[in-house]
Motif scaffolding. Structure first.
Motif, PDB file in Angstrom:
ATOM      1  N   PHE A  21      25.466 100.122  36.172  1.00 58.75           N
ATOM      2  CA  PHE A  21      26.021  98.776  36.154  1.00 58.75           C
ATOM      3  C   PHE A  21      24.862  97.792  36.254  1.00 58.75           C
ATOM      4  CE2 PHE A  21      29.230 101.545  37.920  1.00 58.75           C
ATOM      5  CZ  PHE A  21      30.374 101.183  37.234  1.00 58.75           C
ATOM      6  N   GLU A  22      24.935  96.714  35.481  1.00 52.47           N
ATOM      7  CA  GLU A  22      23.900  95.691  35.491  1.00 52.47           C
ATOM      8  C   GLU A  22      24.535  94.339  35.767  1.00 52.47           C
ATOM      9  OE1 GLU A  22      21.288  95.534  32.150  1.00 52.47           O
ATOM     10  OE2 GLU A  22      21.121  97.711  32.016  1.00 52.47           O
ATOM     11  N   TYR A  23      23.832  93.541  36.555  1.00 57.96           N
ATOM     12  CA  TYR A  23      24.319  92.207  36.900  1.00 57.96           C
ATOM     13  C   TYR A  23      23.167  91.207  36.802  1.00 57.96           C
ATOM     14  CZ  TYR A  23      28.191  94.835  38.921  1.00 57.96           C
ATOM     15  OH  TYR A  23      29.247  95.688  39.112  1.00 57.96           O
ATOM     16  N   GLU A  24      23.476  90.031  36.332  1.00 56.85           N
ATOM     17  CA  GLU A  24      22.529  88.910  36.349  1.00 56.85           C
ATOM     18  C   GLU A  24      23.016  87.955  37.438  1.00 56.85           C
ATOM     19  OE1 GLU A  24      19.709  88.755  34.673  1.00 56.85           O
ATOM     20  OE2 GLU A  24      20.179  90.643  33.663  1.00 56.85           O
ATOM     21  N   ILE A  25      22.175  87.743  38.422  1.00 56.18           N
ATOM     22  CA  ILE A  25      22.517  86.935  39.592  1.00 56.18           C
ATOM     23  C   ILE A  25      21.808  85.590  39.474  1.00 56.18           C
ATOM     24  CG2 ILE A  25      22.434  86.822  42.110  1.00 56.18           C
ATOM     25  CD1 ILE A  25      24.069  89.174  41.093  1.00 56.18           C
TER      26      ILE A  25
END
Length: 168
Positions: A21-25
């Protein structure tokens, strides 16, 4: 809190094995968690989610930067932040646990929101002292601070000089 629903992983529908899973914060993420400590923040978070029959392993990897006021000159400074963290998720009826690396979920749980873990792991890797590199601070501010610096060679009131003996 609706925005934090994007960080919910419904693990019940995942097959056993490794998932990514990848997230841009960004600032919106931190504002949603009532953290307004940063002028600007941006992070890339990778989660390696390993589902096993009796437990799950989550490996968090993040890189990014925050922009905050410098602790010395109060000008904006960009601080790089990176880290690796892990979380072990087990199932059971007893949710009391004194280990921060292990999360115990009830048997009937089917999803896990990782937003608070992302936030905590990033916060753990932010340095306590947020300053420019030596010599990069605002010259005018540093000049003023040096003018206000207390000269340690001044004569000390004899009533206070006896206090120096307590350090020995």
């Amino acid at each position: 809190m609706k925005a934090l629903n994007d960080y919910t992983i419904q693990f019940v529908s995942l097959a056993q094995g490794t998932h990514h899973f990848e997230y841009e914060i960004n600032n919106a993420f931190f504002e949603e968690l009532d953290c307004n400590d940063f002028i600007n923040a941006s992070f890339h978070v990778d989660i390696e989610f390993i589902k096993q029959s009796t437990m799950m392993l989550l490996n968090f990897s993040f890189t990014g930067k925050i922009v905050v006021p410098c602790d010395r000159c109060l000008e904006d400074v960009s601080i790089p932040v990176a880290g690796l963290e892990k979380l072990i998720v087990k199932f059971g009826n007893n949710t009391l646990n004194d280990n921060d690396d292990i999360l115990i979920l009830h048997e009937g749980e089917y999803e896990l929101n990782v937003a608070h873990y992302i936030y905590e792991f990033i916060e753990l890797h932010i340095p306590h002292r947020k300053t420019h590199k030596e010599g990069d601070c605002d010259a005018e501010t540093m000049k003023k601070l040096n003018e206000l610096n207390v000269n340690k060679s001044e004569d000390i009131d004899p009533r206070w000089s006896a206090l120096k003996n307590f350090n020995n």
